[in-house]
Scaffold this motif. Structure first.
Motif, PDB file in Angstrom:
ATOM      1  N   ILE A 119       0.831  -1.212   0.000  1.00 52.85           N
ATOM      2  CA  ILE A 119       0.000   0.000   0.000  1.00 52.85           C
ATOM      3  C   ILE A 119       0.857   1.251   0.000  1.00 52.85           C
ATOM      4  CG2 ILE A 119      -1.668   1.330   1.348  1.00 52.85           C
ATOM      5  CD1 ILE A 119      -2.893  -1.322   2.249  1.00 52.85           C
ATOM      6  N   THR A 120       1.872   1.291   0.851  1.00 52.23           N
ATOM      7  CA  THR A 120       2.691   2.503   0.955  1.00 52.23           C
ATOM      8  C   THR A 120       3.650   2.656  -0.224  1.00 52.23           C
ATOM      9  OG1 THR A 120       4.263   1.304   2.376  1.00 52.23           O
ATOM     10  CG2 THR A 120       2.555   2.627   3.459  1.00 52.23           C
ATOM     11  N   LEU A 147       0.203   7.463  -1.219  1.00 54.63           N
ATOM     12  CA  LEU A 147      -0.382   6.710  -0.099  1.00 54.63           C
ATOM     13  C   LEU A 147       0.676   6.533   0.980  1.00 54.63           C
ATOM     14  CD1 LEU A 147      -2.670   3.895  -1.577  1.00 54.63           C
ATOM     15  CD2 LEU A 147      -3.335   5.702  -0.001  1.00 54.63           C
ATOM     16  N   LEU A 204      -2.943   7.917   5.136  1.00 52.34           N
ATOM     17  CA  LEU A 204      -3.907   7.567   4.086  1.00 52.34           C
ATOM     18  C   LEU A 204      -3.920   6.063   3.825  1.00 52.34           C
ATOM     19  CD1 LEU A 204      -3.453  10.469   1.495  1.00 52.34           C
ATOM     20  CD2 LEU A 204      -5.361  10.098   3.059  1.00 52.34           C
ATOM     21  N   GLY A 205      -2.750   5.433   3.896  1.00 51.89           N
ATOM     22  CA  GLY A 205      -2.701   3.983   3.718  1.00 51.89           C
ATOM     23  C   GLY A 205      -3.455   3.254   4.813  1.00 51.89           C
ATOM     24  N   PHE A 229      -7.124   3.667   4.154  1.00 54.22           N
ATOM     25  CA  PHE A 229      -7.561   2.764   3.085  1.00 54.22           C
ATOM     26  C   PHE A 229      -7.798   1.363   3.636  1.00 54.22           C
ATOM     27  CE2 PHE A 229      -6.458  -0.518  -0.007  1.00 54.22           C
ATOM     28  CZ  PHE A 229      -7.332  -0.221  -1.044  1.00 54.22           C
ATOM     29  N   VAL A 237      -9.834   9.195   0.773  1.00 57.80           N
ATOM     30  CA  VAL A 237      -8.500   8.586   0.662  1.00 57.80           C
ATOM     31  C   VAL A 237      -8.069   8.494  -0.794  1.00 57.80           C
ATOM     32  CG1 VAL A 237      -7.194   6.449   0.982  1.00 57.80           C
ATOM     33  CG2 VAL A 237      -8.648   7.302   2.827  1.00 57.80           C
ATOM     34  N   SER A 251      -5.058  10.909  -2.122  1.00 54.90           N
ATOM     35  CA  SER A 251      -3.819  10.231  -2.515  1.00 54.90           C
ATOM     36  C   SER A 251      -3.498  10.482  -3.982  1.00 54.90           C
ATOM     37  CB  SER A 251      -3.920   8.729  -2.237  1.00 54.90           C
ATOM     38  OG  SER A 251      -4.937   8.128  -3.014  1.00 54.90           O
ATOM     39  N   SER A 270      -0.163  12.250  -5.421  1.00 55.61           N
ATOM     40  CA  SER A 270       0.686  11.520  -6.369  1.00 55.61           C
ATOM     41  C   SER A 270       1.103  12.384  -7.550  1.00 55.61           C
ATOM     42  CB  SER A 270      -0.046  10.270  -6.873  1.00 55.61           C
ATOM     43  OG  SER A 270      -1.065  10.610  -7.806  1.00 55.61           O
ATOM     44  N   LEU A 283      -3.574  -0.420  -7.790  1.00 54.52           N
ATOM     45  CA  LEU A 283      -3.491  -0.899  -6.408  1.00 54.52           C
ATOM     46  C   LEU A 283      -4.164  -2.250  -6.258  1.00 54.52           C
ATOM     47  CD1 LEU A 283      -2.607  -0.368  -3.531  1.00 54.52           C
ATOM     48  CD2 LEU A 283      -4.708   0.943  -3.165  1.00 54.52           C
TER      49      LEU A 283
END
Length: 397
Positions: free
Chosen positions: A269-270, A275, A279-280, A283, A333, A337, A341, A377
């Protein structure tokens, strides 16, 4: 022949109401029970005795329904979640104008019987459960801080508007300053040098710049306003409250990071640009981390509320609207994110620029990017591999 039973639970804080129906929709049981383990265990046993296979429906997925859901899952029962909005809409097709717990429970049972698109509930692992608690606590603290900062700004503007404009009241230094000095006259009497020393003794970074900015604002206001003394006391109190909230948020952030790092999906996730830890973790708390629950990336997108839906059967091209049923926390989220990004990933930036060149405004371009990132993801979590971030270069390259 296997006898199938569908049981609907209208959940509440202190009491629930359960209605069980057979395959024809005939009501077999209707009971109000306390939100207490002995009564819930008795209900589970009685409903299970009505047939060979029981499917449960419930209108809450946590909170007051946590105990009954835990009991049902411990008894290896299939439990589906149906939202309150869906129940409200479905109630229009059932006879009767009144709204009672028994009627809602009967609607839940019947909707569970006839629908095939409901989400089954699964037991969360300990980490996800902890992250749900911690991220919810953090959101509440952040909301409290925002409210208190707004009150602080309003109070300070009433006696010293120049200083309110000059300071960022979310940072430690300005908040520390306001716990000691709030009025122009007091700051002028102290002077820049002594104020800098006072701030340095309290470990404020760039104390000299803050002291100079503060004294300059004080030199521009020599008028003492009515009620200044009491207002200054209120500014002092509110500044301390914001500082305390900042400390609480920092402690919760450390707890979130410690718990999140222990989850099997942490690295995956990270690894996605945008993220980070918070935020991760949000999620993971919103989705549970088990992508098989959603079935496809498209369903996850719908759950996150970042896919537009048609307005009606006679829609014209481009006649779309935002979905009405989605998880607002997950939407935040995914959107936030994607926004982050754009700063970290050249690929994200180029995709965003291309969408804007196609005529989409900022929000539409970010949502399109968020939609694309969900697919990525989803694949990463499915395959258990991390995102490979290309080295940052100039955006024009």
């Amino acid at each position: 022949m296997t006898a199938a039973i569908w049981a609907g639970i209208d959940a509440g804080k202190t009491h629930h109401h359960c209605v069980a129906v057979d395959e024809s929709g005939r009501r077999l049981l209707s009971r109000r029970i306390a939100n207490d383990e002995p009564e819930l265990l008795e209900l589970t046993t009685d409903v299970m005795a009505l047939g060979d296979k029981v499917t449960w429906g419930i209108d809450l997925a946590d909170g007051g329904a946590a105990l009954v859901i835990g009991i049902l899952l411990n008894h290896v029962q299939l439990v589906h979640y149906i939202s309150g909005r869906a129940i409200h809409r479905a109630s229009e097709s059932y006879r009767g104008e009144g709204k009672t717990d028994a009627k809602d429970a009967a609607i839940i049972a019947d909707q569970t019987r006839i629908r095939r698109d409901l989400h089954p509930l699964h037991p969360n692992d300990e980490t996800v459960t902890d992250l749900k608690t911690l991220t919810s606590r953090r959101m509440n603290l952040v909301a409290d801080r925002t409210h208190t900062v707004n009150r602080l700004r309003a109070q300070l503007t009433g006696i010293f508007p120049g200083l309110e404009r000059a300071l960022d009241l979310t940072n430690k230094g300005p908040l520390t300053l306001l716990t000691g000095y709030q009025t122009p006259a007091a700051i002028r009497r102290l002077g820049a040098r002594r104020l800098e020393t006072w701030l340095r003794n309290r470990k404020v970074l760039r104390a000299n710049q803050l002291a100079e900015t503060t004294v300059e604002a004080a030199e521009r206001q020599h008028t003492s306003l009515p009620g200044e003394k009491l207002a200054a006391q209120m500014v002092h109190t509110l500044a301390k409250e914001v500082s305390a909230l900042n400390e609480q948020i920092a402690k919760v952030d450390k707890l979130i990071e410690a718990r999140f790092r222990g989850h099997r999906h942490f690295e995956v996730i990270t690894s996605m640009p945008g993220l980070g830890i918070i935020l991760g973790a949000e999620f993971l708390a919103a989705t549970g981390g088990d992508m098989s629950i959603f079935g496809t990336a498209d369903r996850l997108v719908g759950f996150g509320g970042i896919a537009p839906v048609p307005r009606g059967s006679g829609m014209i091209s481009g006649n779309l609207r935002r979905p009405q049923r989605y998880n607002r926390r997950l939407q935040r989220v995914l959107y936030t994110s994607a926004l982050f990004s754009i700063r970290r990933s050249n690929k994200s930036r180029r995709f965003y620029d291309r969408k804007q060149a196609e005529g989409k405004h900022h929000t539409q371009a970010v949502l399109a990017l968020a939609r694309r990132r969900v697919n990525v993801l989803w694949a990463l979590l499915r395959d258990g591999r991390c995102y490979e971030l290309a080295p940052l270069t100039t955006l024009s390259a």
